[in-house]
Design an enzyme around this catalytic site. Sequence first.
Site, PDB file in Angstrom:
ATOM      1  N   HIS A 306     -58.380 -42.598  21.648  1.00  0.00           N
ATOM      2  CA  HIS A 306     -57.647 -43.620  22.390  1.00  0.00           C
ATOM      3  C   HIS A 306     -56.939 -44.526  21.400  1.00  0.00           C
ATOM      4  CE1 HIS A 306     -56.820 -46.831  25.238  1.00  0.00           C
ATOM      5  NE2 HIS A 306     -56.990 -45.903  26.168  1.00  0.00           N
ATOM      6  N   ASP A 363     -60.656 -40.095  30.792  1.00  0.00           N
ATOM      7  CA  ASP A 363     -60.315 -38.806  31.390  1.00  0.00           C
ATOM      8  C   ASP A 363     -61.394 -37.743  31.175  1.00  0.00           C
ATOM      9  OD1 ASP A 363     -57.819 -39.552  32.426  1.00  0.00           O
ATOM     10  OD2 ASP A 363     -56.959 -39.452  30.428  1.00  0.00           O
TER      11      ASP A 363
END
Length: 428
Positions: A306, A363
């Site tokens: 991320h 996710d």
Amino acid sequence: MTEKAVLTFGDQQIELPIVEGSDGNRAIDISQLLAKTGMTSYDPALGNTAFCKSAITYIDGDKGILRYRGIPIEQFTQHPNFIEVAWLLIFGELPNEEEHIDFRARLTANELLHEDIKDQFQFIPADSPPMAILSATLNNLACIHKEFLEVNSPEGLVGAAARLISKARTIAAFAYRRSMGLPFIYPDPSLRYCANFLHMMFSLPYKQYVVTDEIQDALNLLFILHADHEQNCSTSTVRVVGSSHANLFASCAAGVSALWGPLHGGANVDVVEMLERIYKGGISPEQCIRDAKDKTNPFRLSGFGHRVYRNFDPRAKILKAACDRVLASMNRHDPLLDIARKLEELALNDPYFVERKLYPNVDFYSGIILRAIGIPTNMFTVCFAIGRLPGWIAQWKEQHDDPSSRIVRPRQIYTGEGERNYVPMDQR
Ligand code: ACO
């Protein structure tokens, strides 16, 4: 004395003010850089640039903290209520009882699509990507609800927000029904937001889909965890489009397009496809990890890493626990969850991932929950978009309400040809 940063170049020196957030984080204000020095700043992908001030969402990527309007997301997990969180994000405070009832009533009143919009579905190929349908149809809402092309009052904003949030789930469900060759199921005003979405997705003309409390909670939780994430790719897209004073429908439709990409919201599809490939024996978890580390291979471990979190994504932690709860409530075992856990274990013990601080992101586990609910893979990113809508609306409103906001217009470092002459066709 007010602290300033000093920039020295050649024999010139300029002072730059320091801007401080309510969290104590500081930024160097370079808004006068071009005017004072004739130079721009170079920050590809804006990794070092705060391009707005915002009071909506707080992230501490090193500590793995995420708060909506100051409230840690963990506190929304007990009795997850997506509509309450949507209101909180858009208007800054949790709704009181009256506001909550009124907003729910508005969502119910706006759950139908205009028949002209509904009829458009017949002219779209059945196998169209649902994200294309969602983006196009959100934009098309502007054809019907022209009164919201300009939103200049809190009342107008509530009206536009209620339409977008309510109709997004109807559009999503109709896109799915069309792809399956099934008749559209109209919304049922007696059902709450998430139950109504699942009813439109899965009921049959002769058989009502019955949703359990556990499934409703899981979907509410999932939408809440996706509801905002400050200036990510799709949200900044909404702000860029909104900065030209484009309407809320067009701005959110642009957000859907940005979210579609596999490096952003589309990653939830890639994760499940990767897990399915491992399950079917196409690749081993160990090989997956090796491929992800191999710099000559474009493959990346989907659902890992991320831009902001250099620690566990707190949303992934919550979803990992929710996977167990949902599957247990259905008395079901999903082998993909075992594979996901195995991959996580391998990655978290591998120096490549440890050194780069790559952890599971939102996710990684969301797809397992969506699968358990019965949502097909090609609808995963659409579900992300339904969840993210309140965040986009809140960010659009914040920008719209800020009298100092200007049209977003970055600069570039030109690297092309110098001036040269046009060559006529017959001389090329
Ligand atoms: N698998 C393997 N290596 C990775 C991964 C991954 N998933 N993510 C990052 N890396 C590596 C990069 O190759 C880079 O290595 P290097 O330093 O040797 O060059 C290093 O880690 C840093 O990565 P960046 O690409 O600089 O990270 P960036 O912040 O630009 O990208 C992103 C973040 C796009 C999320 C990236 O981690 C990625 O592609 N992840 C997989 C896709 C994904 O899960 N996206 C969803 C993100 S969450 C969301 O949008 C809702």
